[in-house]
Motif scaffolding. Structure first.
Motif, short mmCIF file in Angstrom:
data_model
loop_
_atom_site.label_atom_id
_atom_site.label_comp_id
_atom_site.label_asym_id
_atom_site.label_seq_id
_atom_site.Cartn_x
_atom_site.Cartn_y
_atom_site.Cartn_z
N ALA A 1 2.64 19.55 -6.84
CA ALA A 1 3.59 19.31 -5.77
C ALA A 1 2.95 18.58 -4.59
CB ALA A 1 4.19 20.62 -5.29
N LEU A 2 1.67 18.83 -4.33
CA LEU A 2 1.01 18.28 -3.14
C LEU A 2 0.26 16.98 -3.37
CD1 LEU A 2 -0.37 21.57 -1.57
CD2 LEU A 2 1.62 20.25 -0.84
N VAL A 3 -0.25 16.78 -4.58
CA VAL A 3 -1.09 15.62 -4.86
C VAL A 3 -0.30 14.64 -5.72
CG1 VAL A 3 -3.25 14.80 -5.85
CG2 VAL A 3 -3.17 17.02 -4.73
N PRO A 4 -0.09 13.42 -5.21
CA PRO A 4 0.66 12.43 -6.00
C PRO A 4 -0.09 12.03 -7.25
CG PRO A 4 -0.31 11.39 -4.09
CD PRO A 4 -0.58 12.86 -3.97
N ARG A 5 0.63 11.71 -8.28
CA ARG A 5 -0.01 11.26 -9.55
C ARG A 5 0.74 10.07 -10.06
NH1 ARG A 5 -4.48 11.03 -12.46
NH2 ARG A 5 -4.20 11.43 -14.62
N GLU B 1 0.85 -1.19 0.00
CA GLU B 1 0.00 0.00 0.00
C GLU B 1 0.88 1.23 0.00
OE1 GLU B 1 -2.47 -0.37 3.42
OE2 GLU B 1 -3.62 -2.01 2.57
N ASP B 2 0.58 2.16 -0.92
CA ASP B 2 1.38 3.36 -1.02
C ASP B 2 0.51 4.48 -1.59
OD1 ASP B 2 3.28 5.32 -1.35
OD2 ASP B 2 4.55 4.15 -2.69
N ALA B 3 0.21 5.49 -0.79
CA ALA B 3 -0.64 6.58 -1.24
C ALA B 3 0.00 7.37 -2.37
CB ALA B 3 -0.97 7.51 -0.07
N ALA B 4 1.31 7.41 -2.42
CA ALA B 4 2.01 8.15 -3.48
C ALA B 4 1.74 7.58 -4.86
CB ALA B 4 3.51 8.17 -3.21
N ASN C 1 -9.96 19.35 -1.08
CA ASN C 1 -9.63 19.66 0.31
C ASN C 1 -8.51 20.70 0.42
OD1 ASN C 1 -11.53 17.90 1.37
ND2 ASN C 1 -10.11 16.19 1.41
N LEU C 2 -7.55 20.65 -0.48
CA LEU C 2 -6.41 21.55 -0.39
C LEU C 2 -6.67 22.94 -1.00
CD1 LEU C 2 -3.61 19.00 -1.28
CD2 LEU C 2 -4.08 20.00 0.97
#
Length: 118
Positions: A114-118, A16-19, A103-104
């Motif tokens: 920069a803030l949201v991984p893709r 599991e990896d949110a990035a 949210n951001l």
């Protein structure tokens, strides 16, 4: 981002990896809520308790969560949330990415990248 490991039924290890938007199988078809949507839901639950329609006690966790979402929610009414969901839903983004962007409330595309991984 946090990473973790879970064991699958057949003994294989799931990473599991949110990035990389690998959040686990229970999140594959789940819709992510915005902080503002959580606020709307919790406030509706609170209103229901105040009018006597619901008699479950309010827990400290519910109270703390409501305080949190009131502090950090960007949109205060359902129409605003609906508009944002429609606007962000037009792009080819994962649910997690859409929720993070809502949210951001990033100032520009560079900040979002920069803030949201893709």
């Amino acid at each position: 981002m946090t990473t973790g490991h879970r064991h699958l039924r057949r003994g294989a290890l799931e990473h599991e990896d949110a990035a990389t938007l690998s959040l686990g199988e229970e999140f594959i078809n789940s819709q992510c809520l915005y902080i503002s949507e959580v606020r709307i839901l919790l406030e509706a639950q609170q209103d229901s308790k105040e009018t006597g329609n619901e008699n479950r006690p309010t827990t400290s966790i519910t109270t703390k969560t409501l305080d949190y979402v009131r502090t950090f929610s960007r949109f205060t009414n359902r129409d605003s949330v609906r508009e944002i969901r429609q606007l962000l839903g037009k792009d080819d983004l994962a649910q997690f990415e859409v929720a993070q962007l809502a949210n951001l409330c990033c100032e520009d595309a560079e900040e979002a990248k920069a803030l949201v991984p893709r």
